[in-house]
Design a protein around this motif. Sequence first.
Motif, PDB file in Angstrom:
ATOM      1  N   THR A 226       0.912  -1.251   0.281  1.00 42.07           N
ATOM      2  CA  THR A 226      -0.059   0.074   0.011  1.00 42.07           C
ATOM      3  C   THR A 226       1.006   1.283  -0.118  1.00 42.07           C
ATOM      4  OG1 THR A 226      -1.759   1.150   1.253  1.00 42.07           O
ATOM      5  CG2 THR A 226      -0.156   0.113   2.587  1.00 42.07           C
ATOM      6  N   ALA A 227       0.298   2.482  -0.475  1.00 38.80           N
ATOM      7  CA  ALA A 227       1.076   3.516  -0.494  1.00 38.80           C
ATOM      8  C   ALA A 227       0.067   4.690  -0.708  1.00 38.80           C
ATOM      9  CB  ALA A 227       2.089   3.762  -1.638  1.00 38.80           C
ATOM     10  N   ALA A 228       0.509   5.951  -0.289  1.00 40.89           N
ATOM     11  CA  ALA A 228      -0.450   7.290  -0.341  1.00 40.89           C
ATOM     12  C   ALA A 228      -0.041   7.927  -1.649  1.00 40.89           C
ATOM     13  CB  ALA A 228      -0.050   8.195   0.953  1.00 40.89           C
ATOM     14  N   ALA A 229      -1.349   8.738  -2.319  1.00 41.78           N
ATOM     15  CA  ALA A 229      -0.881   9.477  -3.092  1.00 41.78           C
ATOM     16  C   ALA A 229      -1.318  10.803  -2.815  1.00 41.78           C
ATOM     17  CB  ALA A 229      -2.040   9.243  -4.541  1.00 41.78           C
ATOM     18  N   TYR A 230      -0.650  11.836  -3.620  1.00 36.55           N
ATOM     19  CA  TYR A 230      -0.837  13.229  -3.091  1.00 36.55           C
ATOM     20  C   TYR A 230      -0.522  14.175  -4.341  1.00 36.55           C
ATOM     21  CZ  TYR A 230       0.486  17.831  -1.132  1.00 36.55           C
ATOM     22  OH  TYR A 230       0.355  19.274  -0.903  1.00 36.55           O
ATOM     23  N   HIS A 231      -1.331  15.240  -4.619  1.00 35.44           N
ATOM     24  CA  HIS A 231      -1.022  15.927  -5.770  1.00 35.44           C
ATOM     25  C   HIS A 231      -1.678  17.460  -5.524  1.00 35.44           C
ATOM     26  CE1 HIS A 231      -0.607  17.786  -9.851  1.00 35.44           C
ATOM     27  NE2 HIS A 231       0.543  17.210  -9.846  1.00 35.44           N
ATOM     28  N   PRO A 232      -0.892  18.449  -5.602  1.00 31.82           N
ATOM     29  CA  PRO A 232      -1.478  19.679  -5.388  1.00 31.82           C
ATOM     30  C   PRO A 232      -2.288  20.073  -6.308  1.00 31.82           C
ATOM     31  CG  PRO A 232       0.986  19.910  -6.027  1.00 31.82           C
ATOM     32  CD  PRO A 232       0.717  18.496  -5.986  1.00 31.82           C
ATOM     33  N   ALA A 233      -3.354  21.125  -5.869  1.00 31.43           N
ATOM     34  CA  ALA A 233      -4.329  21.706  -6.721  1.00 31.43           C
ATOM     35  C   ALA A 233      -4.212  22.947  -6.954  1.00 31.43           C
ATOM     36  CB  ALA A 233      -5.600  21.428  -6.026  1.00 31.43           C
ATOM     37  N   TRP A 234      -4.139  23.623  -8.115  1.00 25.54           N
ATOM     38  CA  TRP A 234      -3.719  24.953  -8.450  1.00 25.54           C
ATOM     39  C   TRP A 234      -5.251  25.455  -9.591  1.00 25.54           C
ATOM     40  CZ3 TRP A 234       1.436  22.761 -10.370  1.00 25.54           C
ATOM     41  CH2 TRP A 234       2.293  22.456  -9.147  1.00 25.54           C
ATOM     42  N   LEU A 235      -5.023  26.446  -9.672  1.00 26.52           N
ATOM     43  CA  LEU A 235      -5.862  27.451 -10.833  1.00 26.52           C
ATOM     44  C   LEU A 235      -4.919  28.284 -11.481  1.00 26.52           C
ATOM     45  CD1 LEU A 235      -9.092  28.451  -8.254  1.00 26.52           C
ATOM     46  CD2 LEU A 235      -8.913  26.555 -10.302  1.00 26.52           C
ATOM     47  N   PHE A 236      -5.400  28.104 -12.935  1.00 27.55           N
ATOM     48  CA  PHE A 236      -4.880  29.168 -13.815  1.00 27.55           C
ATOM     49  C   PHE A 236      -6.156  30.214 -14.367  1.00 27.55           C
ATOM     50  CE2 PHE A 236      -1.469  26.265 -13.211  1.00 27.55           C
ATOM     51  CZ  PHE A 236      -0.470  27.037 -13.323  1.00 27.55           C
ATOM     52  N   PRO A 237      -5.696  31.360 -15.156  1.00 29.45           N
ATOM     53  CA  PRO A 237      -6.676  32.194 -15.777  1.00 29.45           C
ATOM     54  C   PRO A 237      -7.269  31.221 -16.847  1.00 29.45           C
ATOM     55  CG  PRO A 237      -4.458  33.114 -15.605  1.00 29.45           C
ATOM     56  CD  PRO A 237      -4.265  31.938 -15.153  1.00 29.45           C
ATOM     57  N   ALA A 238      -8.535  31.520 -17.198  1.00 26.88           N
ATOM     58  CA  ALA A 238      -9.221  30.841 -18.328  1.00 26.88           C
ATOM     59  C   ALA A 238     -10.250  32.228 -18.584  1.00 26.88           C
ATOM     60  CB  ALA A 238      -9.903  29.700 -17.968  1.00 26.88           C
ATOM     61  N   ASN A 239     -10.363  32.347 -20.110  1.00 23.47           N
ATOM     62  CA  ASN A 239     -11.291  33.117 -20.521  1.00 23.47           C
ATOM     63  C   ASN A 239     -12.553  32.500 -21.404  1.00 23.47           C
ATOM     64  OD1 ASN A 239      -9.887  35.210 -19.507  1.00 23.47           O
ATOM     65  ND2 ASN A 239      -8.883  36.064 -21.371  1.00 23.47           N
TER      66      ASN A 239
ATOM     67  N   LYS B 160      -3.812  22.872  -0.531  1.00 19.45           N
ATOM     68  CA  LYS B 160      -4.890  22.275  -1.268  1.00 19.45           C
ATOM     69  C   LYS B 160      -4.297  21.070  -2.245  1.00 19.45           C
ATOM     70  CE  LYS B 160      -7.386  26.585  -2.360  1.00 19.45           C
ATOM     71  NZ  LYS B 160      -7.971  27.558  -3.524  1.00 19.45           N
ATOM     72  N   ALA B 161      -4.936  19.973  -2.213  1.00 17.60           N
ATOM     73  CA  ALA B 161      -4.531  18.968  -2.784  1.00 17.60           C
ATOM     74  C   ALA B 161      -5.502  17.684  -2.950  1.00 17.60           C
ATOM     75  CB  ALA B 161      -3.119  18.322  -2.119  1.00 17.60           C
ATOM     76  N   ALA B 162      -5.288  16.981  -3.900  1.00 20.51           N
ATOM     77  CA  ALA B 162      -6.097  15.675  -4.157  1.00 20.51           C
ATOM     78  C   ALA B 162      -5.090  14.596  -3.351  1.00 20.51           C
ATOM     79  CB  ALA B 162      -6.295  15.299  -5.721  1.00 20.51           C
ATOM     80  N   CYS B 163      -5.580  13.504  -3.189  1.00 26.86           N
ATOM     81  CA  CYS B 163      -5.153  12.541  -2.160  1.00 26.86           C
ATOM     82  C   CYS B 163      -5.668  11.116  -2.514  1.00 26.86           C
ATOM     83  CB  CYS B 163      -4.970  12.837  -0.738  1.00 26.86           C
ATOM     84  SG  CYS B 163      -6.399  12.619   0.076  1.00 26.86           S
ATOM     85  N   GLY B 164      -5.069  10.025  -2.078  1.00 25.97           N
ATOM     86  CA  GLY B 164      -5.491   8.749  -2.183  1.00 25.97           C
ATOM     87  C   GLY B 164      -4.697   7.740  -1.973  1.00 25.97           C
ATOM     88  N   ALA B 165      -5.207   6.457  -1.930  1.00 25.59           N
ATOM     89  CA  ALA B 165      -4.600   5.414  -1.027  1.00 25.59           C
ATOM     90  C   ALA B 165      -4.381   4.074  -2.271  1.00 25.59           C
ATOM     91  CB  ALA B 165      -5.039   4.714  -0.107  1.00 25.59           C
ATOM     92  N   HIS B 166      -3.436   3.526  -2.537  1.00 23.01           N
ATOM     93  CA  HIS B 166      -3.272   2.502  -3.139  1.00 23.01           C
ATOM     94  C   HIS B 166      -3.075   1.184  -2.563  1.00 23.01           C
ATOM     95  CE1 HIS B 166      -2.711   4.907  -6.873  1.00 23.01           C
ATOM     96  NE2 HIS B 166      -1.828   5.797  -6.414  1.00 23.01           N
TER      97      HIS B 166
END
Length: 726
Positions: A436-449, A584-590
């Motif tokens: 098993t192992a943990a997952a993690y990835h940061p969450a960002w926002l960029f401009p969108a017209n 801010k981040a998404a996460c998970g477990a494998h």
Amino acid sequence: MTSTAIGAPVNRLDGPAKTTGQARYAAEFPYEGLAHAALVHAAVARGHITAIETAAAEAVPGVLAVITHLNAPAMKPPPKRSILNLETLAGGTSVNYLNTGEVHWNGQPVGIVVAETLEAARHAAGLVRVSYEPLPFEADFAAVAHTAARARGNPMMPTAGSKGDADGALAAAAVSVDLRFTTPRHHHNAIEPHATTAVWDGDRLTVHDATQNVWWLRGHLAHKFGVPASGIRVISPFVGGAFGGKSNVWPGTILTVLAARVTGRPVRMMLSREGVYRATGGRQPSAQRVAIGAGRDGRLTALIHLSTAPLAKVGGWAEQITSMAQHMYDAAAIRHEQRTLQLDTISTSVWRAPGESIGSFALESAMDELAYGLGLDPVELRRRNEPARSPMDGKEFTHRRLTECFAEGAERFGWEGRSAEPGSMRDGRWLVGWGTAAAYHPAWLFPANVTVRLSADGTAEVRCGFHEMGMGAATAQAQVAADALGLDVAAVTVSYGDTDLPSGPGAGGSTQTASVARSVVAACEKLKKSIGTPRPGESYAGVLARTGRAHAEASVGSDSALGRIAGQVGFLARTVRDGRRWVKAACGAHFCEVRVDPETFEVRLTRWTGVFDVGRVINAKTTASQLRGGIVMGIGIALQEETLLDPRTGRIVNPSLSEYHVPVHADVPPIDVHCLDGADPTMPLGILGAGEVGVVGVAAAVGNAIRHATGVRLCDLPMTLDRLLT
């Protein structure tokens, strides 16, 4: 209004076009008089060109031009990178291709041949003879790793930090592990190789390109060729995979545009598989140290994560390898640091969850090894060290349900059936291991017209220059707009992948869905206010029909000079503000199961469960597909993928899919994916992003399962059977 489209497993809107062959990619747009181009690659790692013999190439029937630094028109060098202007980040390297006789890496394009046919162009390119004055170079990472210096960070990616005396706490810990890990070079291998079709009409330019960012590409080409950006149109409606490799502008694109200008013909270039390795960047290798100390109760007292990885002398991106160490576990003392050095290779590129995917291998493997030292279940160890706030700085997590991911994953996988002793589980002759192992990835926002148009016939169009690379991006935005306007998804058309549309974000960093959705929702709200309040039972389209209007339109953002500056300033201000307050981040477990042959040490993956917190799920089907695809990519990282570079020559020696191995169907087990589907209150529609978090932690989960099956801890990627045998 009740949401009915968001969250539903809607089929991808682009599916029929792709499966019937109607979708056109960058190398499939027809033009009258189309010519073809092929690159000539340098055969030394560093040097000065002393002579180029082109007569044999020019004599090939159908050859139109052989362009080298001796006859190429002048172009402007790439601009200096600045986060104050994101378009300056587009350039793949700092080299001004064909405007210099200097060679900076083995494979650098030193010429381009243009011919009537692709076959003639490639044959003639092979006839160009280049002589060099070789110069000293360094391409051996292991030999010079000790010369690395601390990497420079930025507001989005700090590269060093500490809390407490981590080294002292490690020395005093009741139980500790101190492991060193290595990861190899990696290269992208998208189904669609890099390709460009370029057409000049005076100073106006049309480019069809396999790119992840049409707007960055447009700005880069405008700078390089000294023409107004408004006169350049970049079109990229379909991209056949990218994984980060098409985020930057590489020499093939620039030189195709140059060739079209020189010949006055539309020109197309499709890189060969080998050409992708020679002329586009990948991931560089890393060496990491993870040391963790704990009390007998399993509470972490020290966590140290250090990494060293090379960049190129001609540029590149430093991966956030130690990112997870800052946020994952509630250790009393933490120290993390990233160090870099420069080699004479092509520059690094972002590559499938950059940083976290290889950093998690080291961190999550070390956590697993600590669990053995403590005699504690690996899931329980993580539960005991789950922080209430970010452990480095006390910032609040906006949304973190990692403990729930592990609990749900353990139940779905049947984790309670795991015996703790390595090598104690068997299926016939096979050794069985669970990891098993943990997952993690940061969450960002960029401009969108974004512009949204609603017609009286009950149809709507969303317009934004974002990207569709096979992940269902357009389908997700159709679902967002459908719910906002009270329409069926089938009534919404989404236009994307074109600089004639309002500017959108690049496809990268798992940012695109949330960034575009924020503007789509805002544009729809603005549109509804302009239409007026419907009568009971009446739709907004009905209001238009009743009032005699054919359509109504609303926009968010502006692509004027002032509008783009305002968007950039807003992005930077929001990034800095949020970074000071939240994580801010998404996460998970494998959870994975492997079988290992005790005689040959062949490793087979037989079962996988992944549970994720990616915020609100917009499309259940495409989200699960993205996460499942990320796990497959992680399997490649774990067991197969490795770019081999000869340090004596600086040359990649396995530049093909016959020698660079990626997972095939037989390598991939049944994968059970589940999402908790809870909204992050600080993100548009609660979206955190699902594109990359599935990759993170996969290699560690595989390694931990192998450790459980065999008792052997593998600390080097890929985990091939020869490493188990030794």
